[in-house]
Motif scaffolding. Structure first.
Motif, PDB file in Angstrom:
ATOM      1  N   LYS A  56       0.817  -1.213   0.000  1.00  0.00           N
ATOM      2  CA  LYS A  56       0.000   0.000   0.000  1.00  0.00           C
ATOM      3  C   LYS A  56       0.854   1.268   0.000  1.00  0.00           C
ATOM      4  N   SER A  57       1.853   1.317   0.899  1.00  0.00           N
ATOM      5  CA  SER A  57       2.712   2.515   0.961  1.00  0.00           C
ATOM      6  C   SER A  57       3.500   2.682  -0.330  1.00  0.00           C
ATOM      7  N   THR A  58       3.998   1.568  -0.849  1.00  0.00           N
ATOM      8  CA  THR A  58       4.773   1.643  -2.088  1.00  0.00           C
ATOM      9  C   THR A  58       3.899   2.157  -3.224  1.00  0.00           C
ATOM     10  N   PHE A 174      -2.708  10.042   1.651  1.00  0.00           N
ATOM     11  CA  PHE A 174      -2.590   9.854   3.103  1.00  0.00           C
ATOM     12  C   PHE A 174      -2.110   8.439   3.364  1.00  0.00           C
ATOM     13  N   ASP A 175      -0.986   8.299   4.059  1.00  0.00           N
ATOM     14  CA  ASP A 175      -0.490   6.959   4.373  1.00  0.00           C
ATOM     15  C   ASP A 175      -0.639   6.695   5.870  1.00  0.00           C
ATOM     16  N   GLU A 176      -1.714   6.030   6.218  1.00  0.00           N
ATOM     17  CA  GLU A 176      -2.005   5.708   7.621  1.00  0.00           C
ATOM     18  C   GLU A 176      -1.867   6.934   8.516  1.00  0.00           C
ATOM     19  N   ALA A 177      -2.528   8.007   8.107  1.00  0.00           N
ATOM     20  CA  ALA A 177      -2.353   9.297   8.770  1.00  0.00           C
ATOM     21  C   ALA A 177      -2.788   9.296  10.223  1.00  0.00           C
TER      22      ALA A 177
HETATM   23 MG    MG Z   1       2.497   1.043   4.757  1.00  0.00          MG
END
Ligand code: MG
Ligand code: ADP
Length: 254
Positions: A56-58, A174-177
């Motif tokens: 997901k982050s990538t 937004f990455d796990e904000a």
């Molecule tokens: Mg991640």
């Protein structure tokens, strides 16, 4: 839409579309995102869910070129951005991280004003005025002169959001904000994100907050092992999951 009527015209956003075409991203020889195709319509919110390590982050980092694709294409507002300078692209795409990444020795106001002043070339006075506006918009009008350590985690995250908004982005990632926030602070940040969505921002949100995804997302994307396994409306994903992998994931998180 009272939220729109009661805010300044600046606070209405014109989000751009985002389209990923067969996007693959790798660390060295290891592909961690494989052939992802995804369309995010202007002014809509896509939530990306999936187990830890699923890419997901990538994927998010592939959208703003923090990570360059191994293959495939990324289009923003209908145009490939792979030929653009990554720095220019990041002016158009705001990103908010789990750990707010604020400048610790600067006040909230300075954190927000810095890039408009230094990168966009606004005068110091203009950058300050803009920063004040954005900070009021995220509910921090009374805390502008505080440094990050004197703000709660939720307030720090709102400064980070204001800082991204000050660049007038076309898209927000937004990455796990809210993952690093104390539970009682999560709601306020999620509410702010839902407001941005209502005001027309295009948002791609990696989140563990299934309630938020169900309520706010126009589209939910489930990733596992680098692939998009299923995508659809919140109802399709949460109420009628088709694949065994999504069913298992939901049984673990809901
Ligand atoms: Mg991640
Ligand atoms: P998620 O955000 O869904 O938890 P990530 O995108 O962070 O997943 O990671 C996807 C995969 O890429 C994982 O297998 C992870 O171990 C690997 N990975 C992440 N960052 C790096 C890195 N800097 N170098 C090598 N592998 C990485």
């Amino acid at each position: 839409m009272t939220a729109v009527e009661t805010t300044t015209p600046d606070a209405v956003y014109e989000g751009s579309s985002v389209e990923l075409r067969d996007l693959s991203l790798a660390y060295g020889d290891v592909a961690v995102v494989r052939d992802v195709s995804l369309t995010v319509a202007p002014g809509t919110t896509t939530c990306v869910i999936g187990p830890s390590g699923s890419g997901k982050s990538t994927l998010l980092r592939g959208i703003n070129r923090l990570h360059d694709p191994a293959s495939g294409d990324v289009q923003v507002a209908g145009r490939s951005v792979l030929g653009d300078k990554p720095d220019d692209l990041r002016l158009r795409i705001g990103m908010v991280f789990q750990h707010f990444n604020l400048f610790p020795d600067h006040t909230a106001l300075e954190n927000v004003a810095l890039a408009p002043w230094k990168v966009k070339g606004l005068s110091k006075a203009e950058a300050r005025r803009l920063a004040e506006e954005r900070l009021r918009e995220v509910g921090l009008g009374e805390r502008m002169d505080h440094r990050p350590r004197d703000l709660s985690g939720g307030q720090q995250q709102r400064v980070a959001i204001a800082r991204a908004l000050a660049m007038r982005p076309e898209v927000m990632l937004f990455d796990e904000a809210t993952s690093a926030l104390d539970p009682e602070l999560v709601k306020g940040v999620l509410r702010l994100m839902a407001e941005l969505c209502e005001r027309g921002m295009t948002m791609v949100v990696v989140t563990h907050e299934m309630g938020f995804a169900r309520k706010v997302a126009d589209q939910v994307v489930f990733m596992d092992e680098g692939e998009v396994v299923e995508s659809g409306t919140p109802e399709q994903i949460f109420d009628h999951p088709r694949s065994a992998r999504l069913q298992t994931f939901l049984s673990e998180v809901l």
